[in-house]
Scaffold this motif. Structure first.
Motif, mmCIF file in Angstrom:
data_model
loop_
_atom_site.group_PDB
_atom_site.id
_atom_site.type_symbol
_atom_site.label_atom_id
_atom_site.label_comp_id
_atom_site.label_asym_id
_atom_site.label_seq_id
_atom_site.Cartn_x
_atom_site.Cartn_y
_atom_site.Cartn_z
ATOM 1 N N GLY A 285 0.798 -1.215 0.000
ATOM 2 C CA GLY A 285 0.000 0.000 0.000
ATOM 3 C C GLY A 285 0.829 1.261 0.000
ATOM 4 N N GLU A 286 2.145 1.122 0.293
ATOM 5 C CA GLU A 286 3.048 2.271 0.233
ATOM 6 C C GLU A 286 3.948 2.098 -0.999
ATOM 7 N N LEU A 287 5.208 2.486 -0.919
ATOM 8 C CA LEU A 287 6.085 2.350 -2.081
ATOM 9 C C LEU A 287 6.450 0.896 -2.368
ATOM 10 N N GLY A 288 6.420 0.059 -1.339
ATOM 11 C CA GLY A 288 6.710 -1.361 -1.535
ATOM 12 C C GLY A 288 8.196 -1.644 -1.583
ATOM 13 N N CYS A 289 8.523 -2.900 -1.909
ATOM 14 C CA CYS A 289 9.918 -3.340 -1.958
ATOM 15 C C CYS A 289 10.158 -3.989 -3.317
ATOM 16 N N SER A 290 10.704 -3.224 -4.255
ATOM 17 C CA SER A 290 10.975 -3.702 -5.609
ATOM 18 C C SER A 290 12.130 -2.898 -6.169
ATOM 19 N N GLY A 291 12.647 -3.335 -7.319
ATOM 20 C CA GLY A 291 13.720 -2.588 -7.937
ATOM 21 C C GLY A 291 13.303 -1.170 -8.275
ATOM 22 N N ALA A 292 12.072 -1.019 -8.790
ATOM 23 C CA ALA A 292 11.571 0.314 -9.130
ATOM 24 C C ALA A 292 11.399 1.169 -7.882
ATOM 25 N N SER A 293 10.895 0.555 -6.806
ATOM 26 C CA SER A 293 10.682 1.345 -5.586
ATOM 27 C C SER A 293 12.003 1.777 -4.951
ATOM 28 N N ALA A 294 13.092 1.022 -5.206
ATOM 29 C CA ALA A 294 14.388 1.414 -4.640
ATOM 30 C C ALA A 294 14.787 2.796 -5.136
ATOM 31 N N LEU A 295 14.561 3.054 -6.434
ATOM 32 C CA LEU A 295 14.878 4.382 -6.963
ATOM 33 C C LEU A 295 13.982 5.443 -6.347
ATOM 34 N N ALA A 296 12.690 5.124 -6.208
ATOM 35 C CA ALA A 296 11.764 6.088 -5.599
ATOM 36 C C ALA A 296 12.098 6.315 -4.132
ATOM 37 N N LEU A 297 12.478 5.246 -3.414
ATOM 38 C CA LEU A 297 12.799 5.366 -1.996
ATOM 39 C C LEU A 297 14.059 6.209 -1.783
ATOM 40 N N HIS A 298 14.998 6.128 -2.718
ATOM 41 C CA HIS A 298 16.228 6.907 -2.582
ATOM 42 C C HIS A 298 15.944 8.393 -2.674
ATOM 43 N N LYS A 299 14.900 8.742 -3.402
ATOM 44 C CA LYS A 299 14.545 10.157 -3.564
ATOM 45 C C LYS A 299 13.518 10.621 -2.528
ATOM 46 N N THR A 300 12.971 9.650 -1.748
ATOM 47 C CA THR A 300 11.905 9.979 -0.796
ATOM 48 C C THR A 300 12.447 9.935 0.625
ATOM 49 N N PRO A 301 12.523 11.038 1.313
ATOM 50 C CA PRO A 301 13.021 10.994 2.701
ATOM 51 C C PRO A 301 12.064 10.224 3.584
ATOM 52 N N PRO A 302 12.574 9.488 4.562
ATOM 53 C CA PRO A 302 11.697 8.757 5.469
ATOM 54 C C PRO A 302 10.833 9.705 6.277
ATOM 55 N N PRO A 303 9.632 9.264 6.658
ATOM 56 C CA PRO A 303 8.750 10.139 7.466
ATOM 57 C C PRO A 303 9.364 10.429 8.823
ATOM 58 N N LYS A 304 9.130 11.627 9.313
ATOM 59 C CA LYS A 304 9.673 12.005 10.620
ATOM 60 C C LYS A 304 8.755 11.550 11.741
#
Length: 262
Positions: A243-262
Motif C-alpha cells: 500500500g506504500e512504495l513497496g519493496c521492488s527494484g523500481a521502488s528502490a529508486l523512488a525510496l532513494h529520492k523519498t526521505p523517510p517520514p519524521k
C-alpha cells in the motif's frame, strides 16, 4: 400411546443413543485447550502447514498432553480458502494425577482429537472440530523452519556489485551479477539449515539502477544512479509495506529520492 407415537419416540431415543455412542471423546477442558491453541496459531499467517504445526507445539512440549497427528497443506492464493489443516490430540488426565484424596468425586482421563482448518483470516468455523482419534496415530514433529531475512553481509556486497556494473546494464545483467556475486546465505547454527535465499529484483531506467533483496520482512534497497552515486540501505518499513512504495527494484529508486517520514 398410539402406534405412530411409539415409533417416533423409539426413533428419537435411538437417535440420541447413536449420537452419544458415536460422538467423539472430549470434554470442556479439552475443548477449551483446542480452541486456545487454534486461535493462538491462526495469526500471523503461517507460510505452510508445518509453520502452523510448529506454532501449535510451542509451549506444548510433552506429547502425552498435546500432540500433532496430521499436517495437511492446501496452497492457495484465495484468502477465504483453507490453506492448511492440523489434526491434534489433547489429553486431560482428570483426577488421575491430582493426588488429592480429599476430592469428593473422580474425573476420568479423556483423550480427544480435533481438526482445525486455517484460512488467511485464522481458524475456520469459530474453532476446531472434535473428531475421532485415528487408530494407531503417532505424534508428528514438523521439520525446523529455515531462517528468513537478509544476511548481514549483503549491504556491503550490494554496494560493490553496483559499483562494478557496466555503464548501461540491462535488468537481466543486473540480476545475473547479483546472483553470481552476492555471498552465499549463512547456515543457521540452531537448525543446521541454510537461510532462505532472499528474493531479488532489479529495475533499470535512464542509466539509473535500482535493486532490492528481501526476506523475512526485511527489505534491503540499493541504487546506482546515472551520476555514479551508489547506495545500499534498509528503508523504514512504513515505506516498504503493502500500500506504500513497496519493496521492488523500481521502488528502490523512488525510496532513494523519498526521505523517510519524521
Amino acid at each position: 400411546m398410539k402406534a405412530w407415537g411409539a415409533v417416533l419416540l423409539l426413533v428419537a431415543v435411538l437417535g440420541v443413543t447413536a449420537y452419544v455412542v458415536t460422538r467423539p471423546d472430549g470434554n470442556s477442558t479439552t475443548d477449551e485447550k483446542a480452541r486456545k491453541v487454534a486461535e493462538r496459531i491462526g495469526y500471523p499467517v503461517g507460510a505452510d502447514a508445518n509453520a502452523y504445526a510448529r506454532a501449535a507445539l510451542e509451549g506444548n512440549g510433552d506429547p502425552k498432553y498435546f500432540a500433532v497427528l496430521e499436517i495437511t497443506d492446501s496452497p492457495t492464493n484465495d484468502a477465504a480458502e483453507v490453506r492448511a489443516s492440523l489434526l491434534f490430540r489433547v489429553f486431560d488426565p482428570g483426577t488421575s494425577e491430582s493426588h488429592q484424596p480429599w476430592r469428593l468425586w473422580e474425573e476420568d482421563p479423556v483423550t480427544a482429537c480435533y481438526r482445525a482448518d486455517f484460512t488467511y483470516h485464522g481458524v475456520t468455523g469459530g474453532g476446531p472440530d472434535r473428531v475421532h482419534c485415528p487408530a494407531g496415530a503417532q505424534p508428528i514433529v514438523p521439520p525446523p523452519a529455515q531462517k528468513t531475512g537478509v544476511p548481514p553481509a549483503y549491504p556491503d556486497a550490494l554496494r560493490t556489485i553496483l559499483t562494478e556494473l557496466p555503464a548501461a546494464p540491462t535488468k537481466d545483467e543486473v540480476l545475473a551479477a547479483l546472483r553470481a556475486k552476492l555471498p552465499p546465505v549463512p547456515v543457521d547454527e540452531q537448525t543446521g539449515l541454510p537461510w532462505v535465499t532472499p528474493h531479488l529484483d532489479a529495475f533499470v531506467k535512464d542509466g539509473n539502477v535500482g535493486v532490492i533483496a528481501k526476506g523475512g520482512g526485511s527489505c534491503l534497497a540499493g541504487v546506482r544512479l546515472a551520476d555514479g552515486t551508489v547506495a545500499a540501505w534498509y528503508p523504514p518499513r512504513v515505506q516498504t509495506q503493502p500500500g506504500e512504495l513497496g519493496c521492488s527494484g523500481a521502488s528502490a529508486l523512488a525510496l532513494h529520492k523519498t526521505p523517510p517520514p519524521k
